[in-house]
Write an enzyme that holds these catalytic residues in place. Structure first.
Site, PDB file in Angstrom:
ATOM      1  N   GLU A 109      10.739  -0.667  -1.845  1.00 26.18           N
ATOM      2  CA  GLU A 109      10.073  -0.177  -3.064  1.00 26.18           C
ATOM      3  C   GLU A 109      11.085   0.365  -4.074  1.00 26.18           C
ATOM      4  OE1 GLU A 109       6.823   2.592  -2.357  1.00 26.18           O
ATOM      5  OE2 GLU A 109       5.441   0.907  -2.279  1.00 26.18           O
ATOM      6  N   HIS A 153      15.361 -10.402  22.613  1.00 25.45           N
ATOM      7  CA  HIS A 153      14.585 -11.470  23.256  1.00 25.45           C
ATOM      8  C   HIS A 153      13.631 -12.135  22.271  1.00 25.45           C
ATOM      9  CE1 HIS A 153      15.928 -10.502  27.421  1.00 25.45           C
ATOM     10  NE2 HIS A 153      16.282  -9.403  26.766  1.00 25.45           N
ATOM     11  N   LYS A 160      -3.157  -3.797  -6.777  1.00 29.40           N
ATOM     12  CA  LYS A 160      -4.216  -2.783  -6.913  1.00 29.40           C
ATOM     13  C   LYS A 160      -5.200  -3.198  -8.002  1.00 29.40           C
ATOM     14  CE  LYS A 160      -1.376   1.231  -5.743  1.00 29.40           C
ATOM     15  NZ  LYS A 160      -0.812   2.463  -6.266  1.00 29.40           N
TER      16      LYS A 160
END
Ligand code: PA5
Length: 482
Positions: free
Chosen positions: A332, A353, A471
């Protein structure tokens, strides 16, 4: 820290990029060339603080007050004790500890990730599964409001009201409270969760407004929808998120400190660690400055080696949530104007792994930074004899008595050697141990490094204008006529 509390230490954490230089991908000369620009970036970050303090912020987002926040909180606690923010935080934490056995934290992004990082790093790994006595009377901690996930919200509601239709009982173990964290006070994910959990809490306290109010602690900006709700509910304790401290830099405000104190984390030690890192950042020359060295190497690796992916590789499960917090912090802050490295959290050996193959032989676009821990908090486990057989079927008898830390050290050294053999750049941040002081140092180091890098590359690290797009479009669908 809960349950096991070894001696507090003040050992410094350290940063070592020797294995990056050893690849030949960047040289000491590349780092030396950055001394002046880094000094300039440090000055710019500290000047941001002066600019903000003198009210000359201008139109650009500017949230540098986290830089000296730990020392200010500690100084106030030392001098104005009953009137200090820290005193109030500790008082509310005590009140909640005595009142309830579970605290639900509602928040998203910077309003929850730092707290989660502190909880996972500093508390018993199975804190919520311990009995109240084993937790030393500290409540369990649960998180919601960080997503819009129907089934996980339902799952938490199940825990809060285990018996259908059950209202409040006198049993302390059934009591819970909620912390609602939102700087803007209007974030949808947190706001809808607030309604949901308020409804459940109201039922739990028999719809008694006074009892409801004392179990809701909002942490929010000075004005906004959450501040208004707090006033209407009559919450006795409401904490602010200071001006000049952005969400992802707010871990050392009430956002992180209040829940941390509730679960027994030593918040004074946390702040001491963070303040010690700020001192090093301000005072140490570039070559000995962990913040500036970290930025120098990351920046040079990106520019010279094309290492646009930064893997923070934790050698402890307990630091994984710090990695997630840092993912958000870096993304951000610096993911702007089509620039900014991509952070990636790994836990080793677990992820060897899954990701190890790619790190060893995949695209050469990664800088790996190990997070290594010097000593465990608990007594070392050792490999026992095989139970139920004398036949050495698992072929491990030669390792009988070998400790877990010894095996982990071998894994770390082996992995670093393997990466070095393929010229994969690998730096290391070393924590002497995981405790509040080292965690405080580490979080502050990463926040400082992020803003320094921003000033170095000409990206404003504050604000997150890009997040507004989703948003707006989400709300357009929810309120088509609005
Ligand atoms: O770093 C930030 O500012 C963001 O990640 C915010 O913390 C996040 O969007 C939540 O915002 P708020 O605290 O206003 O609900």
């Amino acid at each position: 820290m809960s349950v096991v509390r070894p001696k507090p230490s003040e050992d410094p954490i350290s940063y070592n990029p020797a294995a990056v230089l050893a690849t030949g991908g960047i040289s000491q000369a590349d780092l030396d060339r950055q001394v002046e620009p880094l000094e300039e970036a440090r000055r710019a970050c500290l000047a941001d603080l002066d600019r903000w303090r003198s009210g000359q912020a201008g139109a650009e987002p500017l949230d540098p007050a986290f830089i000296d926040l730990p020392e200010r909180l500690l100084a106030d606690y030392g001098t104005k004790r009953p009137d200090s923010e820290l005193f109030a935080i500790l008082g509310t934490a005590r009140r909640l500890r005595e009142l309830v056995d579970r605290v639900v934290v509602l928040g998203i992004g910077g309003s929850y990730m730092g707290m989660r990082a502190l909880f996972e790093a500093c508390c018993h790994p199975f804190h919520n599964e311990l009995t109240r006595a084993e937790r030393g009377g500290r409540p369990r901690l649960s998180f919601e409001g960080f997503n819009i996930d129907n089934d996980s919200a339902q799952g938490l509601l199940d825990l809060l009201a285990p018996v259908a239709g059950q209202t409040d009982s006198d049993d302390l173990l059934n009591q819970w409270a909620m912390l609602v964290v939102s700087k803007s006070g209007g974030t949808l994910e947190t706001a809808v969760a607030t309604r949901l959990f308020l409804q459940s809490l109201a039922q739990a306290v028999g719809n008694d407004p006074a009892r409801l109010a004392e179990r809701v602690v909002p942490i929010t900006g000075a004005s906004g929808k959450l501040a208004s709700l707090a006033e209407t509910l009559g919450c006795p304790d409401v904490f602010g998120i200071p001006d000049g401290v952005g969400g992802r830099f707010s871990v050392f405000t009430a956002v992180g400190l209040l829940p941390a104190a509730v679960v027994g984390i030593d918040v004074v030690q946390l702040l001491e660690g963070a303040a010690a890192m700020t001192r090093r950042f301000r005072e140490a020359p570039v070559a000995e400055n962990p913040v500036l060295q970290y930025v120098a190497v990351a920046h040079a690796a990106e520019e010279t080696m094309g290492a646009t992916i930064r893997v923070l590789s934790s050698w402890s499960n307990r630091l994984e949530a710090i990695g997630f917090w840092y993912d958000q912090l870096l993304s951000e802050s610096l993911g702007k104007d089509e620039k900014g490295a991509t952070p990636l959290t790994a836990v080793t050996t677990r992820d060897l792994h899954s990701r190890g193959q790619q790190h060893q032989e995949g695209r050469r676009d990664k800088l790996i930074t190990n997070l290594c821990v010097g000593e465990p908090r608990r007594d070392p486990l050792t490999l026992p004899a095989l139970v139920g057989s004398t036949g050495n079927e698992d072929q491990l008898d030669d390792l009988l008595g070998t400790s877990w830390p010894t095996m982990l050290t071998a894994a770390t050294a082996g992995t670093n050697e393997a990466y070095a053999s393929a010229q994969r750049p690998t730096a290391t941040i070393s924590l002497p141990r995981i405790d509040e002081h080292t965690v405080g140092q580490l979080l502050q180091m990463l926040m400082l490094a992020t803003v320094v890098e921003g000033r170095l590359v000409g990206t404003n690290p504050y604000g997150q204008p890009g997040v507004e797009a989703y948003k707006k479009l989400m709300m357009k669908r929810l309120r088509p006529g609005g």
